[in-house]
Design an enzyme around this catalytic site. Structure first.
Site, PDB file in Angstrom:
ATOM      1  N   GLU A  36      23.914  20.069  32.601  1.00  0.00           N
ATOM      2  CA  GLU A  36      24.372  19.007  33.500  1.00  0.00           C
ATOM      3  C   GLU A  36      23.904  17.624  33.032  1.00  0.00           C
ATOM      4  O   GLU A  36      23.096  16.973  33.705  1.00  0.00           O
ATOM      5  CB  GLU A  36      23.794  19.226  34.900  1.00  0.00           C
ATOM      6  CG  GLU A  36      24.241  20.476  35.574  1.00  0.00           C
ATOM      7  CD  GLU A  36      23.434  20.754  36.842  1.00  0.00           C
ATOM      8  OE1 GLU A  36      22.404  20.086  37.083  1.00  0.00           O
ATOM      9  OE2 GLU A  36      23.838  21.631  37.582  1.00  0.00           O
TER      10      GLU A  36
ATOM     11  N   GLY B  62      23.633  13.739  32.482  1.00  0.00           N
ATOM     12  CA  GLY B  62      24.085  12.488  33.087  1.00  0.00           C
ATOM     13  C   GLY B  62      23.888  11.377  32.057  1.00  0.00           C
ATOM     14  O   GLY B  62      24.825  10.926  31.384  1.00  0.00           O
TER      15      GLY B  62
ATOM     16  N   CYS C   4      15.350 -12.710  45.445  1.00  0.00           N
ATOM     17  CA  CYS C   4      14.093 -13.242  45.971  1.00  0.00           C
ATOM     18  C   CYS C   4      13.054 -12.138  46.103  1.00  0.00           C
ATOM     19  O   CYS C   4      12.641 -11.741  47.190  1.00  0.00           O
ATOM     20  CB  CYS C   4      14.334 -13.962  47.289  1.00  0.00           C
ATOM     21  SG  CYS C   4      15.121 -15.525  46.966  1.00  0.00           S
TER      22      CYS C   4
ATOM     23  N   TYR D 268      23.029   5.273  35.830  1.00  0.00           N
ATOM     24  CA  TYR D 268      22.198   4.790  36.924  1.00  0.00           C
ATOM     25  C   TYR D 268      22.086   3.263  36.934  1.00  0.00           C
ATOM     26  O   TYR D 268      21.065   2.705  37.307  1.00  0.00           O
ATOM     27  CB  TYR D 268      20.808   5.452  36.878  1.00  0.00           C
ATOM     28  CG  TYR D 268      20.890   6.959  36.755  1.00  0.00           C
ATOM     29  CD1 TYR D 268      21.265   7.738  37.836  1.00  0.00           C
ATOM     30  CD2 TYR D 268      20.647   7.609  35.530  1.00  0.00           C
ATOM     31  CE1 TYR D 268      21.390   9.119  37.725  1.00  0.00           C
ATOM     32  CE2 TYR D 268      20.762   8.984  35.404  1.00  0.00           C
ATOM     33  CZ  TYR D 268      21.140   9.739  36.504  1.00  0.00           C
ATOM     34  OH  TYR D 268      21.261  11.098  36.386  1.00  0.00           O
TER      35      TYR D 268
HETATM   36  N1  LLP Z   1      21.368  17.734  37.395  1.00  0.00           N
HETATM   37  C1  LLP Z   1      20.706  17.455  38.532  1.00  0.00           C
HETATM   38  C2  LLP Z   1      20.617  18.477  39.579  1.00  0.00           C
HETATM   39  C3  LLP Z   1      20.121  16.196  38.696  1.00  0.00           C
HETATM   40  O1  LLP Z   1      19.463  15.923  39.827  1.00  0.00           O
HETATM   41  C4  LLP Z   1      20.235  15.225  37.676  1.00  0.00           C
HETATM   42  C5  LLP Z   1      19.648  13.900  37.828  1.00  0.00           C
HETATM   43  C6  LLP Z   1      20.951  15.556  36.520  1.00  0.00           C
HETATM   44  C7  LLP Z   1      21.501  16.831  36.412  1.00  0.00           C
HETATM   45  C8  LLP Z   1      21.166  14.587  35.390  1.00  0.00           C
HETATM   46  O2  LLP Z   1      19.992  14.141  34.793  1.00  0.00           O
HETATM   47  P1  LLP Z   1      20.095  13.203  33.491  1.00  0.00           P
HETATM   48  O3  LLP Z   1      20.766  14.018  32.407  1.00  0.00           O
HETATM   49  O4  LLP Z   1      20.889  12.010  33.857  1.00  0.00           O
HETATM   50  O5  LLP Z   1      18.681  12.853  33.154  1.00  0.00           O
HETATM   51  N2  LLP Z   1      17.892   7.322  38.485  1.00  0.00           N
HETATM   52  C9  LLP Z   1      16.997   7.891  37.504  1.00  0.00           C
HETATM   53  C10 LLP Z   1      17.368   9.283  37.099  1.00  0.00           C
HETATM   54  C11 LLP Z   1      17.463  10.212  38.291  1.00  0.00           C
HETATM   55  C12 LLP Z   1      18.041  11.520  37.909  1.00  0.00           C
HETATM   56  C13 LLP Z   1      18.383  12.292  39.125  1.00  0.00           C
HETATM   57  N3  LLP Z   1      18.932  13.576  38.830  1.00  0.00           N
HETATM   58  C14 LLP Z   1      16.956   6.964  36.297  1.00  0.00           C
HETATM   59  O6  LLP Z   1      17.674   5.972  36.297  1.00  0.00           O
HETATM   60  O7  LLP Z   1      16.195   7.197  35.356  1.00  0.00           O
END
Ligand code: LLP
Length: 410
Positions: free
Chosen positions: A268, A270, A337, A365
């Site tokens: 998965e 992101g 601010c 993000y």
């Molecule tokens: N699968 C699940 C169940 C997740 O909760 C997440 C991310 C992903 C896959 C994808 O993770 P990735 O491949 O993007 O690392 N806002 C934070 C990251 C939060 C990730 C939340 N869950 C940032 O900007 O670093």
């Protein structure tokens, strides 16, 4: 001569022309980069039946989802709204995995009615699900494997004190509920964190899955979650996805032999798919010298890119308007601010008022975590695809801020 890592154009379309045409601040995405990241993952896991479930939360624009679909990936959604956006983009219910965290059961029911697979995240949800559906609806279980992984504490979600998943130590309780309701568990899932550099962590998580999996005879897939780390600056290492693919696939194949059936391997990603594809272009409003520092104030802030303030994330920044000029050291700050330092102590081409600055790694993000704080408008989004810049989200306008306010006659 080393090739500059700082693009002035994407697929032949200059970033300057995009900034002038669509205004700033503007998020710009390189569609080809997203497709090539998907291809890289397919190659890395070519030895196993792979499903890529893009973690939509990273960047949810419908056009990005359409590209992801076109490249052969499916999706993971964490809210009923994300599910509906994915459907809007053309994904069928069967292509969507729903991984909620502590949501109201009504939302889960809505997802089931839409035909989407649910990833059960608590014993309590398993009970509600079992009471409502018994073995009539297949489901997945999210296991918390008790592994500390990820770039920082806020994005480490598979450890013993995390709210996510059902503790692997509660496996006996899980099995009791499965038996009680005759649940049809077709998948087991883990996701331990984001920005995970170490390939071995994915294997470690896999071993927890393999061991638990022997208790579930109906499995169709094991889901290893996301979390591959990308490069944030020159020389910064990223997860070697080929190594992850190699070691995880090998262990997975051995597991399947033991299990007696070939399963699918799901991931998965992101950030891996969209982080590097995205750029946030802003304009410099002011250059401010103080006794100790020189600030560049830009027409954006933590309302548009919260990652530096929320996770101390490093986003490389460069001066598009003076890319080869003499460098000076700046703190690039927003117009909010609050203390909203977007980039600290950075050497970039000398900045003057009106210059365009570009933040990298803004695809994941970035926009999806943007807000209207300080009653600021959220930026436009532009997709560069087949050599053309397409507006894929209009910049908000003032009336958008008031749209849902109910104004009383007082
Ligand atoms: N699968 C699940 C169940 C997740 O909760 C997440 C991310 C992903 C896959 C994808 O993770 P990735 O491949 O993007 O690392 N806002 C934070 C990251 C939060 C990730 C939340 N869950 C940032 O900007 O670093």
């Amino acid at each position: 001569m080393p090739v500059s890592q700082n693009p002035i154009s994407i697929q032949g379309v200059s970033l300057e022309s995009i900034s002038r045409k669509f205004g700033t601040p503007v998020y710009v995405y390189d569609g080809e980069k997203i497709i090539s990241q998907i291809e890289t993952l397919k190659q890395a896991f070519s030895e196993v039946p792979l499903k890529i479930k893009y973690a939509t939360k990273a960047l949810t624009n419908v056009n990005i989802l359409k590209l992801v679909k076109r490249a052969g990936a499916e999706v993971d959604a964490v809210s009923i709204e994300e599910i509906k956006i994915c459907m809007e983009a053309g994904f069928s219910a069967a292509e969507i995995m729903y991984t909620p965290s502590g949501v109201n059961f009504r939302e889960v029911q809505e997802a089931v009615e839409l035909g989407v697979m649910v990833n059960l995240d608590s014993i309590s949800l398993m009970e509600d699900f079992g009471a409502a559906y018994g073995n009539s609806i297949p489901a997945c279980i999210r296991i918390n494997p008790h592994i500390m992984a990820g770039g920082n504490e806020k994005i480490s979600v598979g450890h013993v004190q995390s709210k996510f998943g059902i503790s692997i130590e509660q496996l006996t309780d899980i099995l009791v509920i499965v038996k009680k309701f005759d649940l049809k568990i077709v998948g087991l899932h883990i996701h331990t964190g984001s920005d995970i550099l170490d390939a071995e962590i994915f294997l470690k998580g896999g071993n927890v899955l393999f061991e638990a999996a022997t208790n579930f005879p109906d499995l169709r897939f094991l889901d290893f979650g996301g979390g591959f780390k990308v490069t944030y600056k020159e020389g910064d290492p990223s997860t070697d996805v080929h190594e992850v693919g190699r070691i995880v696939s090998e262990a997975f194949q051995q597991f399947c032999t033991k299990y007696g059936r070939k399963l699918e391997l799901w991931i998965e990603p992101g950030k891996f798919l969209v982080s590097e594809s995205g750029y946030l272009i802003v304009e410099s409003n002011v250059v401010k010298n103080t006794p100790q520092l020189t600030f560049v104030g830009v027409d954006s802030g933590l309302n548009h890119l919260i990652r530096p303030m929320m996770y101390d994330a490093f986003h490389d920044v460069y001066n598009l308007s003076n890319i080869d000029g003499d460098q000076e050291t700046y703190n690039v700050v927003g117009y909010i601010c609050e203390t909203d330092t977007l980039a600290k102590n950075r050497k970039i081409g000398k900045v003057k008022k009106g210059d365009f600055l570009v933040f990298k790694n803004a695809g994941a993000y970035g926009f999806s975590m943007a807000s209207n704080y300080n009653s600021r408008l959220r930026p436009a989004e532009v997709l560069v695809w087949e050599g053309k810049a397409h507006l894929i989200r209009k910049r908000e306008e003032f009336h958008d801020l008031l749209r849902h306010q109910v104004i009383l006659d007082i």
